[in-house]
Scaffold this active site. Structure first.
Site, short mmCIF file in Angstrom:
data_model
loop_
_atom_site.label_atom_id
_atom_site.label_comp_id
_atom_site.label_asym_id
_atom_site.label_seq_id
_atom_site.Cartn_x
_atom_site.Cartn_y
_atom_site.Cartn_z
CD GLU A 1 -27.56 38.97 -41.73
OE1 GLU A 1 -27.40 37.73 -41.80
OE2 GLU A 1 -28.58 39.57 -42.17
CG ASP B 1 -36.97 39.32 -44.45
OD1 ASP B 1 -35.97 39.00 -45.14
OD2 ASP B 1 -37.45 38.56 -43.57
CG ASP C 1 -29.51 42.59 -42.16
OD1 ASP C 1 -28.96 41.95 -41.25
OD2 ASP C 1 -29.79 42.07 -43.26
#
Length: 271
Positions: free
Chosen positions: A161, A70, A159
């Site tokens: 987090e 990534d 994503d």
């Protein structure tokens, strides 16, 4: 010359006001950032993993798993041929963040990985304190996060987090965070016909969603853990689809394993 009492009172009042302003907590306002926070737009997958979960070894090679990477603007123009020759067969490139940032290297990263033969996809770094989930899904889809049925484009990734700019959970309660994630996922599915993948770490998921299990039946999991095994998964998931296992791998740093052979990667791309 004597100082007028009115001037003394004015100075005292101004001093009191200044002291009160200086003692106020920093506003979460426009960016919700602490003074030492990185600039908005600089977040990337796994940004908080080392600080919160640490590094605990590396996995052994497995023939039933497929190597991936990534990337974001931190990697710039990526040497995709080098990665292909090393065995990397799939890749995700950051497309967007919030509703205020687009990766300037996305075209080279997203297109370049495809050109060498990889199966590729795009990810969005969610910032639940800046705009709604649906607004961010729309922003993502319009700027590189859409899906196409060409057999080599993976569904988009959320994503979600640790917040690198402030409070770990973006100032949201666990129930509000679950609602925000649901808003994003529902809108992405409405726009593309595909279920987005969730990228997260188990410790963050527990802290900020209360270990919510309700997405597992429809949403693939990309787990972040820098260790010899993927470890405990968030509630509801019995297995992971992808695993980010290090931030110090060759060429680009972030390396990942797909939990299956390259045929399974193609299957996810095909839908």
């Amino acid at each position: 010359m004597p100082v007028h009492r009115s001037r003394i009172r004015a100075l005292a009042t101004a001093g009191a006001v200044l002291l009160a302003l200086l003692s106020l907590p920093h506003s979460a306002g426009a960016a919700g950032s602490s003074p030492s926070a990185p600039p908005r737009g600089s977040a990337h997958m796994g940004m908080g993993v080392l600080d919160h979960d640490g590094q605990h070894g590396l996995p052994t090679a497995r023939s039933t798993q497929t190597e991936g990477v990534d990337v974001s603007s931190h990697q710039g123009n990526v040497a995709w041929t080098t990665l292909w020759n090393s065995g990397v067969r799939w890749a995700y490139a950051k497309a967007t963040e919030g509703t205020y940032y687009t990766n300037p290297y996305h075209s080279q990263q997203y297109g370049g990985s495809y050109d060498v033969g990889m199966i590729r996809g795009a990810y969005h770094f969610g910032t639940p304190d800046t705009a709604s989930g649906s607004a961010q899904a729309d922003y993502f889809v319009a700027r590189g996060g859409a899906w196409s049925a060409d057999g080599r484009t993976l569904p988009g990734v959320l994503d979600i987090e640790w917040n690198p700019y402030g409070d770990a959970c973006y100032g949201k309660s666990q129930s509000a965070m679950v609602g925000w994630i649901r808003d994003f996922l529902d809108r992405y599915r409405e726009r593309t016909g595909r279920s987005a993948v969730i990228y997260t770490a188990t410790s963050w998921w527990k802290q900020c969603t209360g270990d919510y299990a309700g997405f597992a039946s429809t949403t693939p999991l990309w787990i972040a853990r820098y260790a010899s095994t993927a470890g405990e998964l968030p509630a509801g998931w019995s297995t992971y689809t992808m695993w980010q296992y290090t931030s110090t791998g060759p060429t680009v740093g972030d390396h990942d394993r797909f939990n299956g052979t390259v045929d399974r990667v193609r299957a996810l791309a095909t839908g």
